[in-house]
Design a protein around this motif. Structure first.
Motif, mmCIF file in Angstrom:
data_model
loop_
_atom_site.group_PDB
_atom_site.id
_atom_site.type_symbol
_atom_site.label_atom_id
_atom_site.label_comp_id
_atom_site.label_asym_id
_atom_site.label_seq_id
_atom_site.Cartn_x
_atom_site.Cartn_y
_atom_site.Cartn_z
ATOM 1 N N ARG A 123 -40.848 -8.679 71.108
ATOM 2 C CA ARG A 123 -39.662 -9.510 71.001
ATOM 3 C C ARG A 123 -40.021 -10.864 70.414
ATOM 4 N NH1 ARG A 123 -36.444 -11.068 76.366
ATOM 5 N NH2 ARG A 123 -38.172 -12.557 76.519
ATOM 6 N N PRO A 124 -39.322 -11.318 69.378
ATOM 7 C CA PRO A 124 -39.651 -12.619 68.784
ATOM 8 C C PRO A 124 -39.338 -13.749 69.760
ATOM 9 C CG PRO A 124 -37.610 -11.756 67.863
ATOM 10 C CD PRO A 124 -38.213 -10.655 68.687
ATOM 11 N N PRO A 125 -40.084 -14.833 69.691
ATOM 12 C CA PRO A 125 -39.835 -15.944 70.614
ATOM 13 C C PRO A 125 -38.523 -16.651 70.294
ATOM 14 C CG PRO A 125 -41.467 -16.574 68.973
ATOM 15 C CD PRO A 125 -41.201 -15.112 68.775
ATOM 16 N N TYR A 126 -37.980 -17.331 71.285
ATOM 17 C CA TYR A 126 -36.785 -18.137 71.050
ATOM 18 C C TYR A 126 -37.134 -19.293 70.124
ATOM 19 C CZ TYR A 126 -34.379 -15.715 74.859
ATOM 20 O OH TYR A 126 -33.790 -14.764 75.649
ATOM 21 N N PRO A 127 -36.167 -19.785 69.357
ATOM 22 C CA PRO A 127 -36.431 -20.937 68.477
ATOM 23 C C PRO A 127 -36.965 -22.122 69.285
ATOM 24 C CG PRO A 127 -34.303 -19.956 67.974
ATOM 25 C CD PRO A 127 -34.788 -19.289 69.224
ATOM 26 N N THR A 128 -37.911 -22.821 68.700
ATOM 27 C CA THR A 128 -38.497 -23.975 69.395
ATOM 28 C C THR A 128 -37.432 -25.013 69.729
ATOM 29 O OG1 THR A 128 -40.598 -23.644 68.240
ATOM 30 C CG2 THR A 128 -40.237 -25.796 69.247
ATOM 31 N N GLU A 129 -36.478 -25.214 68.831
ATOM 32 C CA GLU A 129 -35.431 -26.207 69.097
ATOM 33 C C GLU A 129 -34.630 -25.851 70.336
ATOM 34 O OE1 GLU A 129 -31.464 -28.211 67.055
ATOM 35 O OE2 GLU A 129 -32.972 -27.279 65.770
ATOM 36 N N THR A 130 -34.333 -24.564 70.505
ATOM 37 C CA THR A 130 -33.606 -24.134 71.700
ATOM 38 C C THR A 130 -34.398 -24.453 72.962
ATOM 39 O OG1 THR A 130 -32.478 -22.336 70.532
ATOM 40 C CG2 THR A 130 -32.654 -22.128 72.922
#
Length: 345
Positions: free
Chosen positions: A58-65
């Motif tokens: 699973r790709p990581p959540y966006p850093t900004e989020t």
């Protein structure tokens, strides 16, 4: 005759609620309006690059989020478990983090892993990023600098005397199982202030007298005396040479050093049992107190962000929490300047 209910149901009720929140004023919308979170995320990624997901998974959540989540967590002093619940429950949190239409919300484990991935360096990058945005708006350090420290409480540890003696020697009791060791904070320490005992850590800060922005800070354990961090937090970029501090900081060597380096000494004098302060020294202390008191506003604001209590174990995680305190305080300060239309000069 059947009475009509005051509650009206509507398929678009959530949209109506959102519009009403906007009319009332959402404080998180103000933060989003004035803070460049994409720039903060870039600062974090430069220190702790995102995990490569080309190998699958699973790709990581966006850093900004995730950065926005950390800001919320610190502003309201929430645990990872509480943060997960609020992201599921609160419309304003979802909107602030860009998760309104998302099915998968970051859970407590995801938040914990992100904090551990970026570590202290990542938290420092956030602090530096907010400082850079303040600088870009012209809010540089002015009016002199004020140095002070505050105690940051941690969950109290209750150990037997034999265990305390071993911990003081940097050793661990042999009968402590691994699970117990993980729950024991051996870095936090006890200290006394105004006759009361306190357990936890210490945050020393440097605030400019003009804008009350934290310019430098130092984290340590509670038992370290405030004066030990004076030189570490001194800011050489303040446009004024005035240095303010309370009566816990004076020393002959420090006064000589300040004079040698061109600083104007505004450290309050401290009386002694057989040598009380003169009337002149008392008047000087009062004059200094009028400016020095501005640092207390900073500590009060940090305390209002859900309180200063940290729930972590160990100095490294405490440093992360205290760095986030300083970063989020400055973030709120920048929002205040922008909202109030205050211009730097």
């Amino acid at each position: 005759m059947k009475k009509r209910s005051a509650i009206k149901n509507d398929l678009f009720a959530s949209e109506h609620h959102r519009e009403k929140i906007d009319r009332i004023g959402d404080p998180l919308a103000e933060i989003e309006q004035y803070i460049n979170f994409s720039a903060l995320a870039a600062e974090v990624d430069s220190i702790a690059p995102r995990v490569d997901s080309t190998q699958g998974g699973r790709p990581p959540y966006p850093t900004e989020t995730m950065v926005r989540i950390l800001v919320l967590k610190r502003l309201y002093n929430l645990s990872d478990e509480q943060m997960e619940y609020q992201l599921l429950d609160r419309m304003s949190y979802q909107r602030f983090c860009g998760l309104t239409q998302a099915i998968n919300i970051p859970d407590r484990t995801t938040i914990w892993h992100f904090e551990n991935r970026i570590g202290e360096a990542g938290a420092q990058a956030l602090f530096d990023g907010v400082s850079a945005q303040l600088f870009k708006q012209g809010f540089i350090a002015r009016g002199g600098q004020i140095i002070d420290a505050t105690l940051v409480p941690a969950p109290k540890q209750h150990n037997r005397r034999s265990a305390k003696e071993l911990l003081d020697q940097k050793a661990m009791p042999a009968d402590w199982k691994p699970a117990k060791r993980r729950q024991k904070d051996t870095d936090a320490s006890w200290t006394k202030k105004h006759g009361e005992s306190h357990f936890g850590y210490k945050l020393s800060i440097n605030v400019d007298a003009k804008y009350k922005v934290i310019r430098r800070f130092q984290c340590d354990t509670a038992k370290v005396h405030d004066s030990q961090h004076f030189e570490a937090v001194l800011d050489r970029y303040n446009t004024s040479q005035d240095v303010y501090a309370n009566r816990g900081y004076p020393s002959t060597e420090r006064e000589a050093w300040l004079k040698e380096h061109g600083y104007r000494n505004h450290i309050q004098r401290k009386g002694h049992r057989h040598k009380p302060l003169s009337e002149c020294q008392q008047r000087r202390n009062k004059r200094i107190a009028k400016t020095r008191a501005r640092v207390e506003h900073v500590f009060a604001s940090i305390d209002q962000m859900g309180g200063k209590l940290i729930r972590t174990v160990g100095q490294a995680r405490a440093n992360f929490a205290m760095t986030m305190m300083a970063a989020c305080y400055n973030l709120k300060r920048l929002v205040y300047f922008q909202r109030a239309g205050i211009k730097a000069f």
